[in-house]
Design a protein around this motif. Structure first.
Motif, mmCIF file in Angstrom:
data_model
loop_
_atom_site.group_PDB
_atom_site.id
_atom_site.type_symbol
_atom_site.label_atom_id
_atom_site.label_comp_id
_atom_site.label_asym_id
_atom_site.label_seq_id
_atom_site.Cartn_x
_atom_site.Cartn_y
_atom_site.Cartn_z
ATOM 1 N N ILE A 18 -9.082 -7.066 -28.240
ATOM 2 C CA ILE A 18 -7.383 -6.478 -29.546
ATOM 3 C C ILE A 18 -7.371 -7.965 -30.423
ATOM 4 O O ILE A 18 -7.126 -7.460 -31.980
ATOM 5 C CB ILE A 18 -6.558 -7.054 -28.034
ATOM 6 N N ARG A 19 -7.796 -9.170 -30.291
ATOM 7 C CA ARG A 19 -8.332 -10.370 -30.718
ATOM 8 C C ARG A 19 -9.159 -10.374 -31.656
ATOM 9 O O ARG A 19 -8.339 -10.644 -33.370
ATOM 10 C CB ARG A 19 -7.663 -11.306 -29.797
ATOM 11 N N ALA A 20 -10.153 -10.161 -31.414
ATOM 12 C CA ALA A 20 -11.097 -9.354 -32.221
ATOM 13 C C ALA A 20 -11.659 -8.356 -33.506
ATOM 14 O O ALA A 20 -11.811 -7.662 -33.852
ATOM 15 C CB ALA A 20 -12.492 -9.932 -31.417
ATOM 16 N N ARG A 21 -10.128 -7.798 -33.296
ATOM 17 C CA ARG A 21 -9.873 -5.797 -33.777
ATOM 18 C C ARG A 21 -10.909 -5.443 -33.538
ATOM 19 O O ARG A 21 -11.544 -4.825 -34.069
ATOM 20 C CB ARG A 21 -9.620 -6.968 -35.226
ATOM 21 N N GLN A 22 -11.882 -5.153 -32.587
ATOM 22 C CA GLN A 22 -12.426 -4.142 -31.894
ATOM 23 C C GLN A 22 -12.653 -3.104 -30.806
ATOM 24 O O GLN A 22 -13.242 -2.908 -30.247
ATOM 25 C CB GLN A 22 -13.479 -5.464 -31.209
ATOM 26 N N LEU A 23 -10.846 -3.332 -30.809
ATOM 27 C CA LEU A 23 -11.086 -2.310 -29.928
ATOM 28 C C LEU A 23 -10.019 -1.035 -30.417
ATOM 29 O O LEU A 23 -9.346 -0.664 -31.377
ATOM 30 C CB LEU A 23 -8.953 -2.881 -28.729
ATOM 31 N N ASP A 24 -10.862 0.419 -30.377
ATOM 32 C CA ASP A 24 -10.126 1.594 -30.980
ATOM 33 C C ASP A 24 -9.327 2.364 -29.962
ATOM 34 O O ASP A 24 -8.739 3.433 -31.035
ATOM 35 C CB ASP A 24 -11.640 2.671 -31.360
#
Length: 182
Positions: free
Chosen positions: A174-180
């Protein structure tokens, strides 16, 4: 066609996560005496989701605490294994002489340990000797760079990964903005 549609429109894998939590926001029993906080129907649903995804991912702590098989076990169907990703930047899952099930079972060739150079080449060698694939990503810390992981999945034509925990791994995604999809 959630996974396929994402692959076509974004040119890369769909990274989804599933989380079960109690009303007070916990994802596991504090004392550890209970293995699940979900009921049988919810667990069966997870196995159906596992059948849909080419890959399943968990963090090192989940492997160490729960020793999951990470296979799809649906009633009336043969057990099936997607690609099983273990995110372990320090290779903590390899330290013990009693290796987890994902490193020793009949599906071990479908297991990929995702790590960094901070884990040590001796452990990488040990994993490869027993038939486990290892993806090593450069990182200033022990954390796996998820942007690079996503690129590697695209190169390998792995269109979707269902991340099942733990809390630290899902928080990092989530922090890395990699969850779709959650």
């Amino acid at each position: 066609n959630l996974i396929f549609n994402h692959w076509i429109t974004h040119g890369g894998p769909l990274i989804a996560a599933k989380v079960a939590s109690t009303l007070d926001g916990k994802i596991a029993c504090r004392t550890g005496e209970s293995r699940w906080i979900t009921n049988e129907a919810a667990r069966a649903d997870v196995h159906r989701w596992r059948r849909l995804f080419p890959g399943i991912g968990v963090g090192a702590l989940t492997v160490l605490k729960d020793n999951p098989r990470l296979t799809a076990r649906c009633a009336g169907e043969a057990e099936w294994s997607p690609w099983r990703f273990v995110f372990d930047g320090l290779l903590r899952t390899v330290v013990d002489k009693n290796l987890p099930a994902v490193f020793t079972d009949e599906f071990r060739e479908r297991t990929i340990v995702v790590t960094t150079p901070h884990g040590g080449l001796g452990y990488v060698r040990k994993l490869r000797e027993i038939g486990i694939k290892v993806w090593i990503f450069e990182s200033a810390t022990q954390r796996v760079p998820f942007v690079e992981f996503r690129k590697k999945c695209a190169e390998e034509r792995i269109a979707g990964i269902l991340v099942e925990g733990g809390a630290q791994l899902i928080s990092e995604l989530i922090r890395a903005r990699q969850l779709d999809y959650l």
